[in-house]
Motif scaffolding. Structure first.
Motif, short mmCIF file in Angstrom:
data_model
loop_
_atom_site.label_atom_id
_atom_site.label_comp_id
_atom_site.label_asym_id
_atom_site.label_seq_id
_atom_site.Cartn_x
_atom_site.Cartn_y
_atom_site.Cartn_z
N ILE A 273 0.93 -1.26 -0.16
CA ILE A 273 -0.09 0.04 0.11
C ILE A 273 0.94 1.34 -0.01
N CYS A 274 1.92 1.26 0.81
CA CYS A 274 2.84 2.41 0.85
C CYS A 274 3.66 2.55 -0.32
N MET A 275 3.92 1.31 -1.05
CA MET A 275 4.64 1.68 -2.50
C MET A 275 3.80 1.95 -3.43
N VAL A 276 2.48 1.74 -3.33
CA VAL A 276 1.59 2.19 -4.55
C VAL A 276 1.55 3.73 -4.29
N CYS A 277 1.31 4.22 -3.17
CA CYS A 277 1.02 5.48 -2.77
C CYS A 277 2.28 6.44 -3.10
N MET A 281 2.75 9.27 -6.10
CA MET A 281 3.53 10.44 -6.03
C MET A 281 4.50 10.76 -7.12
N ALA A 282 5.49 9.82 -7.24
CA ALA A 282 6.46 9.99 -8.09
C ALA A 282 6.07 10.33 -9.58
N CYS A 283 4.84 9.66 -9.99
CA CYS A 283 4.32 9.71 -11.21
C CYS A 283 3.42 11.12 -11.42
N LEU A 287 4.89 14.06 -14.08
CA LEU A 287 3.92 14.82 -15.02
C LEU A 287 4.03 16.23 -14.75
N LYS A 288 3.93 16.70 -13.71
CA LYS A 288 4.02 17.87 -13.20
C LYS A 288 5.29 18.61 -13.98
N MET A 289 6.36 18.09 -13.60
CA MET A 289 7.88 18.39 -14.36
C MET A 289 7.85 18.39 -15.57
#
Length: 300
Positions: A273-277, A281-283, A287-289
């Motif tokens: 669960i922590c890894m999926v979150c 956040m990384a994706c 995308l924002k960058m």
């Protein structure tokens, strides 16, 4: 349980007045209040001696309202993202306002998941949620503190960790297969449906961790406390590694399948669960960058 549901409704109204001062009433607030009302009526029917009234219909209606509101929020997020991509505004104030709207949407999703999880967990979870809401509010305020009074990231991450794990055990769960609350699959119907039963049991068992991890991720991103999130992931990874070592050392123990193996499975699920979150956040950051770099290059 009725007074606790009333307090939950007051907290939901307070949240709307706090996050949207100029908007005291909206469709999501109405849906959440109706879902809480249906949930109260369902639990009242289940306590009735009349066996023909088992509370399945209002409980199912509460779940349908929660799922509908959740997909409505997802649709609003997608539409808002498309409109933002088309407009490509570079005004600083509009970006700040937009970021607050995203955080508000995260809290709305938090409330809808909370109502759904309370529905599949049972009446005893309402009292626990009444204790968890002040804890979440206090932890959010501690995370937002800046300046000389700012606490160290490892300490705040440990407090978040203890609070989330306390929510798991306070709602009657344990790291054991025989403590799974299989009754969560039959809160809205007496007929077994594989998909509905699986989702209900999963949210009953791991829903509190999903709520806590998602809330911590949103708060750490909002107040630029990424180090708190990194330390939280480190603590979770440490738990998973410790469980892996213990089950490896105790692989020939008499109680390996009753104690050590289930603990490792639950630790692996919490880490997933922590890894999926973390990947989400990384994706989002990538995308924002990418969008920012395209805007800068087109402007030049």
């Amino acid at each position: 349980f009725l007074p606790c549901l009333f307090i939950l409704s007051i907290a939901r109204l307070r949240f709307t007045s706090k996050m949207s001062p100029g908007k005291l009433f909206d469709v999501h607030l109405l849906m959440d209040l109706v879902a809480i009302l249906c949930l109260a009526f369902s639990w009242w029917e289940k306590r009735d001696e009349n066996e023909t009234r088992r509370g399945y219909l209002p409980s199912g209606l509460s779940q349908c309202i929660g799922v509908t509101g959740f997909f409505m929020l997802i649709y609003e997020i997608c539409v808002d993202a498309v409109l933002t991509w088309k407009e490509k505004k570079r005004d600083t104030s509009s970006h700040k306002k937009k970021y607050r709207n995203v955080l508000h949407t995260v809290f709305l999703i938090f409330w809808k998941l909370l109502i759904f999880i309370v529905t599949v967990t049972g009446p005893s979870s309402v009292a626990s949620s009444m204790l968890l809401l002040p804890q979440a509010w206090a932890l959010c305020r501690l995370t937002a503190v800046s300046g000389k009074e700012k606490l160290q990231a490892p300490l705040i991450a440990a407090l978040w960790r203890f609070s989330i794990r306390h929510a798991f055990f306070a709602t009657g769960h344990a790291c054991s297969f025989n403590r799974l609350q299989f009754s969560a699959a039959f809160v809205a119907t007496e007929t077994f449906y594989y998909t509905v039963a699986g989702v209900s049991l999963f949210l009953n068992t791991f829903g509190w961790d999903i709520l806590g991890v998602a809330l911590l991720a949103a708060i750490s991103k909002e107040f630029n406390r990424r180090n708190v999130w990194d330390w939280f992931c480190f603590y979770q990874l440490l738990e998973c590694v410790g469980s892996c070592i213990s089950v490896s050392l105790m692989r020939r123990h008499l109680m390996v399948w009753a104690i050590f193996a289930p603990r490792f499975v639950f630790a692996a699920d919490f880490s997933l669960i922590c890894m999926v979150c973390y990947l989400s956040m990384a994706c989002a950051s990538l995308l924002k960058m990418r969008s920012t770099s395209k805007d800068v290059s087109s402007k030049d």
